[in-house]
Design an enzyme around this catalytic site. Sequence first.
Site, PDB file in Angstrom:
ATOM      1  N   ASN A  62      37.085  34.310  85.307  1.00 43.57           N
ATOM      2  CA  ASN A  62      36.703  35.131  83.879  1.00 43.57           C
ATOM      3  C   ASN A  62      37.919  35.908  83.635  1.00 43.57           C
ATOM      4  O   ASN A  62      38.158  36.854  83.978  1.00 43.57           O
ATOM      5  CB  ASN A  62      35.576  35.759  84.276  1.00 43.57           C
ATOM      6  N   ARG A  64      34.678  30.783  82.221  1.00 41.25           N
ATOM      7  CA  ARG A  64      34.040  31.473  80.934  1.00 41.25           C
ATOM      8  C   ARG A  64      34.779  31.693  79.661  1.00 41.25           C
ATOM      9  O   ARG A  64      36.104  32.206  79.555  1.00 41.25           O
ATOM     10  CB  ARG A  64      33.836  32.997  81.496  1.00 41.25           C
ATOM     11  N   HIS A  86      26.475  36.428  75.553  1.00 39.81           N
ATOM     12  CA  HIS A  86      25.695  36.567  76.814  1.00 39.81           C
ATOM     13  C   HIS A  86      24.753  35.272  77.329  1.00 39.81           C
ATOM     14  O   HIS A  86      23.892  35.654  78.126  1.00 39.81           O
ATOM     15  CB  HIS A  86      24.648  37.815  76.882  1.00 39.81           C
ATOM     16  N   ARG A  89      29.340  50.370  71.274  1.00 35.93           N
ATOM     17  CA  ARG A  89      29.135  49.661  70.069  1.00 35.93           C
ATOM     18  C   ARG A  89      27.893  50.133  69.069  1.00 35.93           C
ATOM     19  O   ARG A  89      26.895  50.327  69.913  1.00 35.93           O
ATOM     20  CB  ARG A  89      29.071  48.148  70.289  1.00 35.93           C
ATOM     21  N   GLU A 104      26.240  35.777  86.396  1.00 33.38           N
ATOM     22  CA  GLU A 104      26.945  34.575  85.574  1.00 33.38           C
ATOM     23  C   GLU A 104      27.824  33.797  86.369  1.00 33.38           C
ATOM     24  O   GLU A 104      28.032  32.599  85.917  1.00 33.38           O
ATOM     25  CB  GLU A 104      27.819  35.528  84.494  1.00 33.38           C
TER      26      GLU A 104
END
Length: 399
Positions: free
Chosen positions: A8, A89, A178, A239, A382
């Site tokens: 990743n 990823r 996601h 955010r 993940e």
Amino acid sequence: MTVVLVVNSGSSSLKYQLIEMADETVLASGLIERIGEPMGMVTHRRGEDKIAREVEVPDHDVAFEAMLRNFKDFGPAMADAPPAAVGHRIVQGGRRFFGPTLVDDAVEQDIEELIPLAPLHNGANLAGLRSARRVFDGIPHIAVFDTAFHTTMSDAASYYALDREVAAKYRVRKYGAHGTSHKYVSEAAAKHLERPYDELRTVVLHIGNGASACAVDRGKSIETSMGMTPLEGLVMGTRTGDIDPAVLFHLHRKGGYSVDELDVLLNRQSGLLGLTGTNDVRDVTARAAAGDAQAELGLEVYVHRLRHYVGAYLVALSGADVIAWCGGVGENSAEVRKRTLAGMEWLGIELDAQRNEARGDGIREISTDASRVRVLVVPTDEEIEIARQTLDATGISAD
Ligand code: AMP
């Protein structure tokens, strides 16, 4: 023994895991941080052992060398556990990639062309991919896209009501993110409940520093809260999530904010951080419990948006069988879970106060026995999901 290396690669970090696939054991994992800064930080874990050292890491090529040195110095040696494939990823797969994809030069080129849709991520993902292909040149590299799981969303769910020529020209639509986590968690929930995945309706709430909700209808994503980029939807650590776009015109015209300044404001200085001064839900809930009005308001705004999406997705799914929480907040904050699902008994959603407060490592159920909708905490993974998809795409067997 079949081993997969999962990579990743972010703009300033490289995470990796070496996974033995027959029983999905993590043989070693590591993190190289502060790539491009004067001094980088390298950590490597193998079982209970963890090493950390400072090393100069000017770019992703050097980061991969540091990773290889970790395996050489602290094991397992690559000769003892050679990866059969590398899974990467990749954040944005646009409308080009609908599943895990064997990487060749043309795929690399396509990922490069998608950079404008994910400027913060795809370039960094690609830098890691290129370095990894140089280092591991004899084995398949598989790109696993965060957006792929959401490519089953209907046009109605993914089109913005924007001039369609402009939207088409600039590839503006909802792609979501996601996806790897939403897929892993909804599948793990079905397995835990011993129900067929293709019969369950699940609302997944992946709530970490980044946060998104997803409506999974019998194994397919039909709605998700992140949009063209991961800025849309829920209130996040830093955010804004959903906001009236005219706020941007206003700040530009009246406040003189440039596009880049607005980008930083909305992505990095807003959300819980903007509302309360911290993006850590632990601090916000502790302060709210101690009577801090600013923290309380921040938490209310955060939860208000979550409830909005839970309601919307219950409608999208015509009722749900499961609500599954994951991510740093979803897995750990009983307070956020309690506030979000409060007063939903009429919808068949009943949290069990004690189960919700109890801590634990694996999958756990936090609804009452009478709750029609089963509410679960499902620690996301993940990396395992990327490794599974990598193996699937190569056709190599797990043992
Ligand atoms: P993630 O991005 O999934 O790693 O989630 C990171 C966020 O999880 C942190 O910023 C915290 O807000 C939150 N978090 C981690 N541990 C806890 C905890 N024990 N209680 C509440 N929130 C937590």
